[in-house]
Write an enzyme that holds these catalytic residues in place. Sequence first.
Site, PDB file in Angstrom:
ATOM      1  CB  ILE A 102      -3.461  -0.727  -2.417  1.00  0.00           C
ATOM      2  CG1 ILE A 102      -4.810  -0.989  -3.103  1.00  0.00           C
ATOM      3  CG2 ILE A 102      -2.478  -1.859  -2.653  1.00  0.00           C
ATOM      4  CD1 ILE A 102      -4.758  -0.915  -4.611  1.00  0.00           C
ATOM      5  CB  CYS A 110       0.312  -3.452   2.433  1.00  0.00           C
ATOM      6  SG  CYS A 110      -1.211  -3.990   3.238  1.00  0.00           S
TER       7      CYS A 110
END
Length: 238
Positions: A92, A191
């Site tokens: 993400i 992430c």
Amino acid sequence: MNKQVHVQDLGLKDYKETWDFQETLFQKTVDLKIKNRREDSEHETPNHFLFVEHPHVYTLGKSGDMSNLLVDEQQLAEKQAKFYKINRGGDITYHGPGQIVGYPILDLNNFFTDIHKYLRLLEEMVILTLSEYGLKAERSKGETGVWLDVGTPFARKICAMGVRASRWVTMHGFALNVNTDLGYFDLMIPCGIKDKAVTSLNVELGQKEVDVTKVKRKLLNHFEVLFEAEIMKEKTSA
């Protein structure tokens, strides 16, 4: 090999609109490569580099974990943020105002056919740019992107990366925090990495705002040298 790279600055643009534009450029290049192979021809394939700034948005890569987004749809709406699942690698990521997002759409057959090298050169472009501001940026082993104070309890990420490639044509790219509202990173696990912070150039320099145009210019200068490219700037936007 065509090493001319057409650069467009799209300004502030919706993520989905930009994604669609990327897909169009990407597909045209892939289609031309297929045609060249089928007809045994050698039409030059184009290379593009898009700069853009997105309104608040969270994107989740193919290998991402949805649980890394810490808010629901209503809370996203309250923050005036959108969310998309997309076709790049990585987990993400957040994009928003004050962040330089770069999307190189390159035919790597024009440069080198090595995705690992491609990612490392994008990281090097950012590392060299940040060094011009007196920052010692680095890679973090096993974690794509650019970091500060790697290997210490103060390690923090300043640039995220995630790419897609097909037939050696790339899309998606990097997001460098320059004047970014870091509060938006609190709504996710960046992430998927839980134990490291996120930072931005203006915070590191102790400035209210850094000139984004100058940062883009420095990035392009280093890109041109690292990729041995010829930059062709275009005034038009998508």
